[in-house]
Design a protein around this motif. Structure first.
Motif: not given
Length: 859
Positions: A270-281
């Motif tokens: 899922p593309m939303q999986a990148f949301k957690e990464v982008f929030d932290e980095n």
């Protein structure tokens, strides 16, 4: 007593007999041995006499034949020249003296050796005059023309497919990659099952683990058109949908459907999986958005425009309305904020894009900027364009005068909306916003201008966007005509693509009417991004909403390939069902003849189209194409070209022209060859990255690199990189293994922003020198022509590290040197060199100076 004497006598006689018996055995043995030796000597004498007789017979026969030859050819007698006799007797004398002196005399023999060296020098001089030096022809190593077959067993296939598929969003470090893997799931599809269909949510990245997936377009009349067939290890995703999803704009499949052709296993991320990464980095989010924009510009706005002649077909004349805001700022779409916006501002802005590690780099690049004074700069100070700079804010007759404070407040409100900022950020954005009124026909920015890139927001009036007509061969402009692309209406933004990619403006923007515009300069955008990194999603969404449906379909059909050095793109005699665009790196095309001999057909660099002629003519691959260095490619399937040809028939004319140019080029460059290779692209392509290596420490490499740098600046943007420059920009520990990703991303951004990048190596085999070898399209080995042609201390190591990279020899001479010499000696000891150049340099290059003085002199 007599008996006793007789007994004693008998005992003595018996002892004598025993003694005689023992002696007889020894005598007989010695006699037999002597007889054997004598017989052997006689046989050897007879054999030697016979050989001597045979030799005499042969000599007599030769004499008779020579006499017969002399009788028949009395006018053609052979004779020895005097110098040959002197050379023969001199060498024989030296051999005898050497043998006798070594046997008879003792001591060190230094005088005798000195005399022998003197005699050899005299005799060698004669031999050199009669035996000139020739250039040694050495075949290139096997690795130079063959692909690498061995694979890596360190990464499981499933993880490798996953890693390659998400690399289209950039390079991710291991912890981040593991976080993304947690969100994956495996789908099992039977033949005929849909992976996705029209009206399904477009919110995932699909990676085919095994099986076959068919992707096609469903037309309104019920017909279908094949786009591509996704095989094992390939992926189905849309970069544009990725930006839509993360910016809060739901995306759905409108014309594209994917169905399983056989039993398949597909990994879904899922593309939303990148949301957690982008929030932290947040810095990773900036890199990802920029990587997507650069890829789209390379493939869509450069390759399709250059080779297929598509211009206005790639853009919409009106932007789609802006919907919800980014996932991190859902609260910023409050009713009060929307009421402050005019009704017609429901479109987009397109901007923002820092280079890799922009948050770290901007602090170094723009630390001298003052936030309070940045917004008050006038356009005249930077002189972006004469027409625009000369246009003054003079009220037009019949136009009501508006309070400047009200105009500025309205511009700030509009840009707050477009950048996705909150009302509380008004004070932060206010100093960066500038306004200007321009008359009709004023040029805001020209195509190729990289100094005056801005985000332009139209408050009233309108803008027109143009692009120069380009030839299908390396973007060469055929004339000064410009093609109209689209218009920018009030409430819309233009210029974001150049800001996102960090490159020059791809368009020329002019005012259509008397217009009032607001703008933010690119340096200011980067400063805003440092504090509010999430604006990249809104800016990227603005770019996406301007693109046409054709670009969407191209985005679904594209596949992204990453190849290590030596890996094959495709092989000879394979079916040609796609073409490739080189995004970065370098490829080499090699043809294998029927006798097994391999021949280099051509090389391809950044922006080249590979394999298109074979795909158009529906012929099998005539060559094997492999990666010279680590390369990134975009794969365009045959179905995509068919779809474009059906919708835009003018593309067929463009393809015919391209085919004609390639065939003519093949005939001209390969007229002496029996093979007919359609994809002939001679090794004349401009190099994007050049590494310079010194042969010895006394080579003025820094001065030569500066001279070359200033000369190349006349062609276009050029960058010179050294280990000191990189450490100053990225830190002293940048060459450590844990900073590999950051260094790779930064170098890739520098190469994208410049036409040519010069990598000046260290004088030792350091980590920076090895990095230069990996990045180089060609390696220049620089030496002094008037010195001994000895191989440098790490030249052989360079050949081992960059075995497939082309190497050229540069010999430097003082301007007083009239004629080069010893060229053959230089080339014979360097079989890895393919070309050589003699360069006559100014005297200032050879003056001994410190590195600081050299740098200050050229700067």
């Amino acid at each position: 007593m007599d008996y006793l004497d007789i007994i004693r006598t008998n005992q003595q006689f018996e002892k004598f007999l025993i003694y005689l018996n023992e002696k007889s055995y020894v005598f007989i043995t010695c006699s037999l041995f002597a007889l054997f030796v004598i017989t052997t000597l006689i046989i050897c004498k007879l054999w030697a006499h016979r050989k001597k007789q045979e030799l005499l017979f042969l000599q007599q026969k030769a004499v008779h034949e020579m006499q017969a030859y002399d009788t028949n050819s009395s006018d053609m007698r052979l004779r020895f020249r005097k110098r040959d006799k002197m050379l023969f007797y001199g060498r024989r004398m030296l051999r005898k003296v050497k043998n006798v002196s070594g046997q008879v005399y003792g001591g060190q023999g230094r005088k005798r050796r000195a005399v022998m060296r003197f005699a050899k020098r005299i005799l060698q001089l004669r031999r050199d005059q009669t035996d000139p030096l020739h250039l040694k022809t050495v075949e290139p190593p096997v690795e130079y023309l063959e692909e690498t077959m061995e694979g890596s067993d360190r990464v499981p296939p499933d993880a490798l497919y996953m890693l390659q598929s998400i690399r289209i969003f950039g390079h991710f470090e291991k912890p981040i990659f593991l976080k993304l893997c947690k969100h994956t799931e495996v789908l099992t599809l039977d033949p005929g099952d849909y992976l996705f269909k029209i009206t399904d949510a477009d919110d995932s990245v699909f990676i085919v683990q095994s099986g076959l997936i068919h992707v096609y377009i469903s037309n309104a009349d019920g017909s279908t058109l094949s786009l591509k067939t996704v095989k094992k290890g390939e992926s189905v995703t849309s970069l544009l949908s990725f930006i839509d999803v993360l910016s809060g704009n739901p995306s759905y499949y409108k014309t594209v459907t994917a169905k399983a052709e056989e039993k398949s296993y597909v990994i879904r991320l899922p593309m939303q999986a990148f949301k957690e990464v982008f929030d932290e980095n947040p810095d990773i989010m900036i890199r990802v958005i920029q990587a997507i924009m650069i890829r789209l510009q390379r493939v869509l706005f450069t390759a399709l425009r250059s080779y297929l002649g598509l211009n206005s077909e790639l853009m919409q004349n009106h932007m789609r309305h802006k919907k919800q805001q980014s996932f991190s700022y859902a609260s910023k779409t409050s009713p009060s904020h929307r009421r402050s916006q005019p009704e017609n501002i429901q479109h987009t802005l397109s901007d923002m894009g820092p280079p890799p590690d922009m948050l770290a780099d901007i602090s170094n690049e723009f630390q001298h900027y003052n936030v309070n004074t940045q917004g008050s700069q006038s356009l005249n100070s930077n002189k972006p364009n004469k027409n625009f700079a000369q246009s003054h804010i003079e009220p037009q007759v019949g136009v009501a005068t508006i309070d400047s404070n009200l105009v500025h407040a309205s511009a700030v409100d509009s840009l707050l909306w477009e950048l996705g900022l909150k009302d509380e950020d008004r004070h932060f954005l206010d100093p960066f916003v500038e306004e200007r009124e321009v008359e009709a026909g004023v040029t805001l920015i020209t195509e190729g201008n990289s100094e005056d890139v801005c985000v332009w927001f139209v408050m009233t009036g309108g803008l027109a966007v143009y692009q120069s007509v380009a030839d299908n061969k390396r973007n060469i402009q055929t004339d000064k005509t410009e093609a109209y692309i689209h218009s920018v209406h009030p409430g819309e933004i233009m210029g974001g693509l150049a800001v996102l990619t960090g490159e020059a403006s791809p368009y020329t923007i002019k005012s259509k009417f008397y217009s009032r515009i607001a703008f933010i300069r690119r340096p200011s955008i980067y400063l805003i991004m440092r504090e509010r990194p999430n604006i990249v999603l809104d800016l990227g969404s603005g770019v996406v909403r301007r693109l046409s449906p054709l670009v969407r379909q191209c985005d679904y059909a594209l596949d992204w390939t990453f190849l290590e050095s030596g890996r094959a793109v495709y092989r000879q005699d394979e079916v040609s069902d796609s073409t490739y665009i080189v995004l970065s790196g370098r490829l080499r095309s090699v043809a294998t003849h029927t006798n097994g001999k391999k021949e280099i057909v051509g090389e391809y660099g950044k922006g080249d189209l590979v394999g298109i002629i074979e795909m158009i003519t529906e012929t099998c691959r005539t060559t094997t194409v492999m990666a010279v260095r680590d390369s990134e490619l975009a794969k365009l399937p045959e179905g995509l070209f068919n779809a474009i040809k059906l919708r835009y028939p003018i593309v067929v004319t463009r393809l015919i022209s391209l085919l004609s140019h390639r065939i003519l080029g093949t005939m001209q460059t390969r007229h002496g060859s029996n093979s007919a290779t359609l994809e002939a692209n001679p090794v004349t392509h401009k190099y994007s990255t050049v590494a310079l290596v010194p042969v010895s420490d006394d080579v003025p490499l820094t001065a030569f690199t500066y001279e070359l740098f200033h000369s190349l600046c006349a062609i276009g943007p050029t960058l010179r990189l050294t280990s000191e420059v990189v450490r100053k920009q990225l830190g002293l520990n940048i060459f450590e293994s844990n900073n590999e990703y950051r260094l790779t991303s930064w170098l890739a951004q520098q190469e994208d922003a410049n036409i040519i990048t010069l990598y000046q190596c260290d004088s030792s085999l350091s980590a920076w020198t090895q990095r230069c070898m990996r990045q180089a399209d060609v390696i220049l080995i620089v030496g002094l022509g008037d010195r001994t042609p000895a191989v440098g201390k790490f030249e052989r190591e360079i050949d081992r590290l960059a075995m497939r990279t082309q190497k050229e020899l540069i010999l430097l001479y003082n301007e007083t040197n009239l004629k080069p010499n010893n060229t053959l000696q230089w080339l014979n000891v360097r079989p890895w060199v393919t070309k050589h150049h003699h360069v006559q340099c100014p005297k200032r290059m050879f003056t001994r100076k410190s590195q600081y003085r050299i740098v200050s002199e050229y700067i």
